[in-house]
Scaffold this motif. Structure first.
Motif, short mmCIF file in Angstrom:
data_model
loop_
_atom_site.label_atom_id
_atom_site.label_comp_id
_atom_site.label_asym_id
_atom_site.label_seq_id
_atom_site.Cartn_x
_atom_site.Cartn_y
_atom_site.Cartn_z
N ASN A 1 42.93 43.91 40.82
CA ASN A 1 43.49 42.90 40.08
C ASN A 1 44.18 43.59 38.79
O ASN A 1 45.36 43.00 38.39
N LEU A 2 43.52 44.56 38.23
CA LEU A 2 44.11 45.27 36.94
C LEU A 2 45.52 45.98 37.47
O LEU A 2 46.50 45.96 36.60
N ALA A 3 45.51 46.38 38.65
CA ALA A 3 46.62 47.11 39.17
C ALA A 3 47.87 46.01 39.42
O ALA A 3 48.89 46.18 38.94
N THR A 4 47.68 44.99 39.77
CA THR A 4 48.47 43.97 39.94
C THR A 4 49.06 43.48 38.38
O THR A 4 50.11 43.25 38.39
N MET A 5 48.28 43.32 37.60
CA MET A 5 48.71 42.76 36.44
C MET A 5 49.43 43.74 35.68
O MET A 5 50.19 43.65 35.11
N ASP A 6 49.27 45.32 35.98
CA ASP A 6 50.07 46.49 35.56
C ASP A 6 51.37 46.13 36.11
O ASP A 6 52.30 46.63 35.23
N ILE A 7 51.59 45.93 37.39
CA ILE A 7 52.98 45.88 37.93
C ILE A 7 53.67 44.59 37.18
O ILE A 7 54.70 44.77 37.11
N VAL A 8 52.77 43.31 36.97
CA VAL A 8 53.43 42.48 36.49
C VAL A 8 54.15 42.78 35.14
O VAL A 8 55.24 42.29 34.81
N ILE B 1 46.23 49.35 45.22
CA ILE B 1 45.97 48.32 45.71
C ILE B 1 46.14 48.67 47.46
O ILE B 1 45.17 48.15 48.05
N ALA B 2 46.78 49.62 47.96
CA ALA B 2 46.56 49.70 49.41
C ALA B 2 45.55 50.43 49.51
O ALA B 2 44.74 50.13 50.78
#
Length: 312
Positions: A67-74, A48-49
């Motif tokens: 967006n995929l990385a954000t979903m993985d974190i969630v 993300i960074a």
């Protein structure tokens, strides 16, 4: 059915069985999950960074990757902290609202990921099969609309399933034979009719699992045919290298999901679903950033530039 007397106790909390049938392996399992969670959080945060701060990565493919990385974190954060707490203590209980919240965030991130992988396959299809019209077709407005659409549609899907689960009454056993709140083990504990839940689960599986899989497959069929028609070997190599990491992520993810949900006639098996649960809630989110950063020269160069810039 179960005979429910008027003084029957109603379940207010669940016990997550987790890995309690292997008491001797609690410490190694804790170490393993802690390591995977740390790598998943750090790896996805780095993606993300890097994408946010590198002008060279401001393209549709990397926007979707963010967006995929954000979903993985969630996804990992809705499951793993509770798993680690359970491995650290003797008994792992979760309140009814906590269980429903976990179910919601997990369904939201998992279904978003499946839908987003299809969007990403479509993006690669446009980039490779229609390169001349790509930038006009995949406009920033369309990309934002697609991403927002994925988050909203999947939040609605998760709300429907969670709402249907909250209608049920649980009054017999409260031991969830899994390490997180998941639809099949919860339905097994319900003492009210679960037909509507089962129908909605089958419909969601058909849409998210089968339809998305076929759409992704169709995109890749066109992409591979287009690559094979290219005259230059370097063009072929370049086109394939931009797709290979996405194809690898899709393969890892779908094999985990099919393992978990497309189960044999024998139905739900706790052991098997725990293994596949680890695959799609822990292993896949940990591998995604690694696959994308190691196999992608643009991400590697952007990361190097960021590191050098921060050292100045």
């Amino acid at each position: 059915g179960t005979d429910i007397s008027s003084n029957q106790t109603v379940v207010t909390e669940f016990v997550l069985q987790g890995f309690s049938e292997h008491p001797g392996q609690r410490l190694p399992l804790f170490g393993c999950f802690f390591f995977l969670y740390t790598v998943a959080l750090a790896g996805n945060a780095v993606i993300i960074a890097v994408v946010s701060y590198s002008a060279s990565l401001h393209s549709p493919m990397y926007f979707f990757l963010c967006n995929l990385a954000t979903m993985d974190i969630v996804c990992t954060s809705s499951v793993l902290p509770k798993v680690l707490a359970g491995l650290a203590s003797e008994e792992n209980t979760i309140s009814f609202p906590g269980c429903m919240a976990q179910l919601f965030f997990l369904l939201w991130s998992l279904s978003s990921e499946l839908l987003l992988l299809t969007v990403m396959a479509y993006d690669r299809y446009e980039a490779i099969c229609h390169p001349l019209h790509y930038s006009s077709k995949m406009s920033p407005w369309l990309c934002r609309s697609l991403a927002l659409g994925v988050w909203v549609v999947c939040a609605l899907n998760a709300s429907v399933h969670t709402g249907l689960m909250m209608r049920l009454s649980f009054c017999s056993s409260n031991v969830v034979t899994h390490f997180f709140c998941e639809i099949p083990p919860l339905l097994m504990l319900s003492c009210s009719p679960t037909l509507m839940n089962s129908i909605m689960t089958v419909l969601a599986d058909a849409f998210y699992g089968v339809l998305n899989f076929l759409l992704t497959l169709a995109s890749y069929g066109c992409i591979i045919a287009s690559i094979l028609r290219m005259r230059s070997a370097t063009g072929r190599r370049r086109a394939f290298s931009t797709c290979s990491s996405h194809l690898l992520v899709v393969s890892v993810y779908y094999s985990a999901v099919f393992c978990a949900y497309i189960s044999p006639a024998s139905g739900y098996g706790p052991e098997r679903s725990k293994v596949s649960g680890v695959l799609y809630t822990t292993l896949s989110p940990t591998l995604n950033p690694i696959i994308y950063s190691l196999r992608n020269t643009e991400v590697k160069h952007a990361l190097k530039r960021l590191i050098l810039h921060s050292r100045r």
